[in-house]
Scaffold this active site. Structure first.
Site, PDB file in Angstrom:
ATOM      1  N   ASP A  29       0.832  -1.202   0.000  1.00 47.26           N
ATOM      2  CA  ASP A  29       0.000   0.000   0.000  1.00 47.26           C
ATOM      3  C   ASP A  29       0.869   1.256   0.000  1.00 47.26           C
ATOM      4  O   ASP A  29       1.994   1.241   0.495  1.00 47.26           O
ATOM      5  CB  ASP A  29      -0.923  -0.026   1.229  1.00 47.26           C
ATOM      6  CG  ASP A  29      -2.092   0.935   1.085  1.00 47.26           C
ATOM      7  OD1 ASP A  29      -2.392   1.360  -0.047  1.00 47.26           O
ATOM      8  OD2 ASP A  29      -2.703   1.258   2.112  1.00 47.26           O
ATOM      9  N   ASN A  77     -10.887  -2.845  -5.539  1.00 45.20           N
ATOM     10  CA  ASN A  77     -10.121  -1.865  -6.319  1.00 45.20           C
ATOM     11  C   ASN A  77     -10.763  -1.536  -7.678  1.00 45.20           C
ATOM     12  O   ASN A  77     -10.384  -0.551  -8.317  1.00 45.20           O
ATOM     13  CB  ASN A  77      -8.668  -2.321  -6.521  1.00 45.20           C
ATOM     14  CG  ASN A  77      -7.814  -2.219  -5.273  1.00 45.20           C
ATOM     15  OD1 ASN A  77      -6.897  -3.006  -5.062  1.00 45.20           O
ATOM     16  ND2 ASN A  77      -8.086  -1.253  -4.405  1.00 45.20           N
ATOM     17  N   ARG A 197       2.166  -4.754   6.172  1.00 43.70           N
ATOM     18  CA  ARG A 197       1.419  -3.730   5.431  1.00 43.70           C
ATOM     19  C   ARG A 197       2.233  -2.450   5.443  1.00 43.70           C
ATOM     20  O   ARG A 197       2.629  -1.958   6.501  1.00 43.70           O
ATOM     21  CB  ARG A 197       0.036  -3.467   6.031  1.00 43.70           C
ATOM     22  CG  ARG A 197      -0.715  -2.413   5.196  1.00 43.70           C
ATOM     23  CD  ARG A 197      -2.196  -2.342   5.466  1.00 43.70           C
ATOM     24  NE  ARG A 197      -2.818  -1.443   4.488  1.00 43.70           N
ATOM     25  CZ  ARG A 197      -4.056  -1.541   4.053  1.00 43.70           C
ATOM     26  NH1 ARG A 197      -4.845  -2.489   4.511  1.00 43.70           N
ATOM     27  NH2 ARG A 197      -4.530  -0.685   3.162  1.00 43.70           N
TER      28      ARG A 197
HETATM   29  C1  IPE Z   1      -5.263  -2.859  -0.289  1.00 45.93           C
HETATM   30  O1  IPE Z   1      -4.960  -1.513  -0.475  1.00 45.93           O
HETATM   31  C2  IPE Z   1      -5.302  -3.560  -1.615  1.00 45.93           C
HETATM   32  C3  IPE Z   1      -4.010  -3.768  -2.261  1.00 45.93           C
HETATM   33  C4  IPE Z   1      -2.848  -3.460  -1.755  1.00 45.93           C
HETATM   34  C5  IPE Z   1      -4.062  -4.388  -3.542  1.00 45.93           C
HETATM   35  P1  IPE Z   1      -6.117  -0.429  -0.633  1.00 45.93           P
HETATM   36  O2  IPE Z   1      -5.440   0.884  -0.774  1.00 45.93           O
HETATM   37  O3  IPE Z   1      -7.055  -0.819  -1.701  1.00 45.93           O
HETATM   38  O4  IPE Z   1      -6.887  -0.556   0.761  1.00 45.93           O
HETATM   39  P2  IPE Z   1      -7.764   0.502   1.555  1.00 45.93           P
HETATM   40  O5  IPE Z   1      -8.734   1.093   0.563  1.00 45.93           O
HETATM   41  O6  IPE Z   1      -6.838   1.531   2.093  1.00 45.93           O
HETATM   42  O7  IPE Z   1      -8.407  -0.287   2.639  1.00 45.93           O
HETATM   43  C1  IPE Z   2      -1.535   0.158  -3.420  1.00 46.13           C
HETATM   44  O1  IPE Z   2      -1.293   1.520  -3.445  1.00 46.13           O
HETATM   45  C2  IPE Z   2      -1.685  -0.426  -4.808  1.00 46.13           C
HETATM   46  C3  IPE Z   2      -3.014  -0.958  -5.119  1.00 46.13           C
HETATM   47  C4  IPE Z   2      -4.028  -1.006  -4.300  1.00 46.13           C
HETATM   48  C5  IPE Z   2      -3.222  -1.436  -6.477  1.00 46.13           C
HETATM   49  P1  IPE Z   2      -2.478   2.548  -3.464  1.00 46.13           P
HETATM   50  O2  IPE Z   2      -2.837   2.845  -4.878  1.00 46.13           O
HETATM   51  O3  IPE Z   2      -3.601   2.072  -2.624  1.00 46.13           O
HETATM   52  O4  IPE Z   2      -1.796   3.820  -2.805  1.00 46.13           O
HETATM   53  P2  IPE Z   2      -2.458   4.839  -1.780  1.00 46.13           P
HETATM   54  O5  IPE Z   2      -2.992   4.036  -0.647  1.00 46.13           O
HETATM   55  O6  IPE Z   2      -3.544   5.541  -2.527  1.00 46.13           O
HETATM   56  O7  IPE Z   2      -1.345   5.741  -1.390  1.00 46.13           O
HETATM   57 MG    MG Z   3      -4.096   2.308  -0.675  1.00 48.61          MG
END
Ligand code: IPE
Ligand code: IPE
Ligand code: MG
Length: 249
Positions: A29, A77, A197
Site C-alpha cells: 500500500d 479496487n 502492510r
Molecule cells: C489494499 O490496499 C489492496 C491492495 C494493496 C491491492 P487499498 O489501498 O485498496 O486498501 P484501503 O482502501 O486503504 O483499505
Molecule cells: C496500493 O497503493 C496499490 C493498489 C491497491 C493497487 P495505493 O494505490 O492504494 O496507494 P495509496 O494508498 O492511494 O497511497
Molecule cells: Mg491504498
C-alpha cells in the site's frame, strides 16, 4: 532500480536462519501517496511499486524464505477511476510478459490467487502461461493476489464444498478446517507467518481473512515504493522478537 548495499545480499548476521518466516504476505500500500509526494500521477507509484516487488522477491529468495504472497489488486479496487484500473491491468500483463524468462531462470514458481475469471482475457492468458512455465520451479513460491477478496474466496470455497455435498461426494460432517482450507484459492500453501502492510494503515482490507488467523502483523509507515531490503530486514528483525503463542501460554 535502487541498488542494495552489498551487506544485505546475504542473510544479515543479526537474523536467525532457523526462525525465518516460511511464508511472508505483503499488502503493498501507498503507491498513490508516494507519487503524490513527488507531484507525479498516481500510476507512477504503481510503476515504481513493481520494482519494489521484484526486489523483495529476489531478497526472499536470497534469504531462504519459501513463499511470498503479494496483494496486487483487490475485489474492491475496481471502484477506482477507470484509467487507473486500466493502467494496472495493462501493467500486470506487461510485467508478466517481460519478467517470465527471468522467473523461469531464477527458479520462481508463480501462482495467482483471486477471482481470475473476472480479469481481462489477455491477462488471464499471460497468467496461465506464466503458471504453466514455472510450475516445476522449486526455489520460491510467488503468489500474486489479483482480483482477490478474502470474503469472495470464502464464498467460493463454500460453493465448491456445497457442490461436493450435493453430488454425494462428501458428508456435511466431513467439513473441517483441513477440508475447508483445501477449497481456498491458497490450498496447499502454509498460512503466512508474517503479514506486512506498508504506508501505515492498520487494517487487513479483505486480504487472506482465513489464512492470517495467527499471522504476526507488521505495519510500517514506509510507502510501498520505498520498501527496500533494509526495510524488510527491519520487519524480519521485529518478527524474530515476537513470541508466537497460538493461544497457548
Ligand atoms: C489494499 O490496499 C489492496 C491492495 C494493496 C491491492 P487499498 O489501498 O485498496 O486498501 P484501503 O482502501 O486503504 O483499505
Ligand atoms: C496500493 O497503493 C496499490 C493498489 C491497491 C493497487 P495505493 O494505490 O492504494 O496507494 P495509496 O494508498 O492511494 O497511497
Ligand atoms: Mg491504498
Amino acid at each position: 532500480m535502487t541498488l542494495q548495499p552489498h551487506s544485505l545480499i546475504e542473510l544479515p548476521a543479526d537474523l536467525d536462519r532457523d526462525r525465518l518466516p516460511r511464508h511472508v504476505a505483503v499488502i503493498m500500500d501507498g503507491n498513490g501517496r508516494w507519487a503524490k509526494q513527488r507531484n507525479l500521477p498516481r500510476v507512477m507509484g504503481h510503476q515504481r511499486g513493481v520494482e519494489t516487488l521484484k526486489n523483495l522477491l529476489r531478497c526472499c529468495k536470497d534469504w531462504g524464505i519459501e513463499a511470498l504472497t503479494a496483494y496486487a489488486f483487490s475485489t474492491e479496487n475496481w471502484g477506482r477511476p477507470l484509467p487507473e484500473v486500466d493502467f494496472l491491468m495493462t501493467l500486470f500483463e506487461r510485467v508478466l510478459r517481460q519478467e517470465l524468462a527471468e522467473m523461469v531462470a531464477e527458479g520462481v514458481q508463480i501462482h495467482f490467487v483471486g477471482d481470475l475469471a473476472g480479469l481481462p482475457k489477455s491477462l488471464q492468458a499471460e497468467i496461465e502461461r506464466a503458471m504453466a512455465a514455472t510450475a516445476n520451479n522449486q526455489k520460491i513460491k510467488f503468489v500474486v493476489a489479483t482480483n482477490y477478496g478474502g470474503r469472495r474466496e470464502i464464498i467460493h470455497a463454500c460453493r465448491s464444498i456445497a457442490a461436493q455435498v450435493k453430488a454425494g461426494l462428501i458428508d456435511p460432517a466431513d467439513i473441517d478446517e483441513v477440508l475447508f482450507e483445501r477449497h481456498l484459492y491458497t490450498g496447499g500453501l502454509p498460512d503466512p507467518d508474517l503479514l506486512i502492510r506498508t504506508s501505515g494503515e492498520m487494517r487487513v482490507s479483505n486480504f487472506l481473512l482465513w489464512q492470517v488467523a495467527y499471522s504476526e502483523i507488521y505495519v510500517t509507515k514506509t510507502l510501498w515504493p520505498d520498501f527496500d531490503r533494509a526495510a524488510f530486514h527491519e520487519a524480519l528483525r521485529d518478527y524474530q522478537q515476537r513470541q508466537r503463542r497460538f493461544g497457548r501460554v
